[in-house]
Design an enzyme around this catalytic site. Structure first.
Site, mmCIF file in Angstrom:
data_model
loop_
_atom_site.group_PDB
_atom_site.id
_atom_site.type_symbol
_atom_site.label_atom_id
_atom_site.label_comp_id
_atom_site.label_asym_id
_atom_site.label_seq_id
_atom_site.Cartn_x
_atom_site.Cartn_y
_atom_site.Cartn_z
ATOM 1 N N LYS A 108 -1.798 6.046 0.656
ATOM 2 C CA LYS A 108 -2.660 5.806 -0.510
ATOM 3 C C LYS A 108 -3.554 7.006 -0.810
ATOM 4 C CE LYS A 108 -4.730 2.220 1.319
ATOM 5 N NZ LYS A 108 -4.057 2.104 2.620
ATOM 6 N N ARG B 270 -8.740 -5.015 -2.490
ATOM 7 C CA ARG B 270 -7.871 -5.344 -1.369
ATOM 8 C C ARG B 270 -7.706 -6.845 -1.197
ATOM 9 N NH1 ARG B 270 -7.842 -1.328 3.457
ATOM 10 N NH2 ARG B 270 -8.770 0.262 2.192
ATOM 11 N N ARG C 194 -2.099 11.385 12.303
ATOM 12 C CA ARG C 194 -2.997 11.900 11.247
ATOM 13 C C ARG C 194 -4.202 12.619 11.869
ATOM 14 N NH1 ARG C 194 -5.181 7.758 6.988
ATOM 15 N NH2 ARG C 194 -5.807 6.640 8.859
ATOM 16 N N ARG D 298 -9.564 9.935 12.962
ATOM 17 C CA ARG D 298 -10.515 9.015 12.363
ATOM 18 C C ARG D 298 -10.890 7.962 13.408
ATOM 19 N NH1 ARG D 298 -8.729 6.560 6.652
ATOM 20 N NH2 ARG D 298 -8.812 4.567 7.715
ATOM 21 N N ARG E 214 -6.295 -3.623 11.514
ATOM 22 C CA ARG E 214 -6.138 -3.256 10.086
ATOM 23 C C ARG E 214 -4.877 -3.876 9.504
ATOM 24 N NH1 ARG E 214 -6.746 2.823 11.359
ATOM 25 N NH2 ARG E 214 -5.981 3.313 9.268
#
Ligand code: AP5
Ligand code: MG
Length: 214
Positions: A13, A85, A124, A157, A168
């Site tokens: 996203k 969301r 990531r 993160r 999540r």
């Protein structure tokens, strides 16, 4: 043109939102960035965001509704990413924009398996300074651990660990997936295959947007 971009954690996203907003000169409203910024001054919010949980849906809606008039008072040309969301957030946003004489023009969702998304999230890295997003497998920085743009340190993160990723995804299935299904039933969503390369996905989004920018 107001656009909404949905997708599971790690579906790309943020990556696509950055490309789309640059190309079409849209204001990139990132739910995650708003949440992380609120977390800097509020330990309760920090506990939520850093453990992969969601900010209560109406509270997050209030953040966005208070933020929007300050940053984009014409309510036009906004790319909403990570917000809404929940079905309730989508309906609140729809109503809010309608009252300002605006609307959500198009909703995209990036389809990706949980397995591939988890692989992407665990590899990531983000720049501590400017938030630029990298990937140790698919979008490597030129120098290990260093941001190509500002030279800042690349870090993981806080919620990119096994336990929080699991949370999540649970939240995604319990909430955002329901919003996606709701919009599918209404024929109001465009599904994009998120398993392709970053460039290929962007190309497909551009093709679908052509009819709206003409
Ligand atoms: P948020 O920051 O939105 O997190 P998320 O939904 O878990 O999504 P991610 O940012 O992890 O993934 P992404 O889809 O942006 O993928 P990316 O482009 O980075 O939200 C964080 C938190 O904020 C929430 O948990 C919650 O607490 C709070 N929050 C936010 N919105 C809220 C709301 N509406 N209500 C309540 N709470 C809210 O890509 C992932 C990796 O893959 C990167 O390394 C990238 O380089 C790589 N990559 C991207 N595309 C490709 C590709 N096509 N091929 C190969 N690699 C790729
Ligand atoms: Mg993101």
């Amino acid at each position: 043109m107001n656009i909404v971009l949905l997708g599971c954690p790690g579906s790309g996203k943020g990556t696509q939102a950055s490309l789309i907003s640059k190309k079409y000169n849209l204001f990139h409203l990132s739910g995650g960035d708003i949440a992380r910024s609120a977390a800097e001054t509020d330990t309760r919010i920090a506990d939520i965001v850093n453990s992969g949980k969601l900010i209560p849906e109406e509270e997050m809606t209030s953040y966005v509704m208070n933020y929007l008039p300050k940053v984009k008072p014409d309510f036009k040309n906004i790319l909403f990413e990570g917000f809404p969301r929940f079905i309730s957030q989508y309906e609140a946003l729809n109503k809010f924009l309608y009252e300002k004489g605006e609307e959500i023009k198009v909703v995209f969702t990036l389809d990706l398996t949980e397995e591939e998304a988890v692989r992407r999230i665990t590899s990531r890295r983000i720049c501590k300074n400017d938030g630029e997003v990298y990937n140790l497998i698919t979008k490597k920085p030129k120098t290990d651990g260093v941001c190509d743009i500002c030279g800042g340190e690349l870090i993981k993160r806080a919620d990119d660990n096994e336990e929080d990723i699991k949370t999540r995804f649970e939240n995604y299935y319990a909430n955002t997936k329901k919003l996606t299904d709701f919009l599918k039933e209404k024929g109001k969503i465009i599904s994009i295959d998120g398993s392709n390369s970053i460039d290929e996905i962007f190309k497909q989004i551009e093709e679908r947007l052509e009819e709206y920018v003409r």
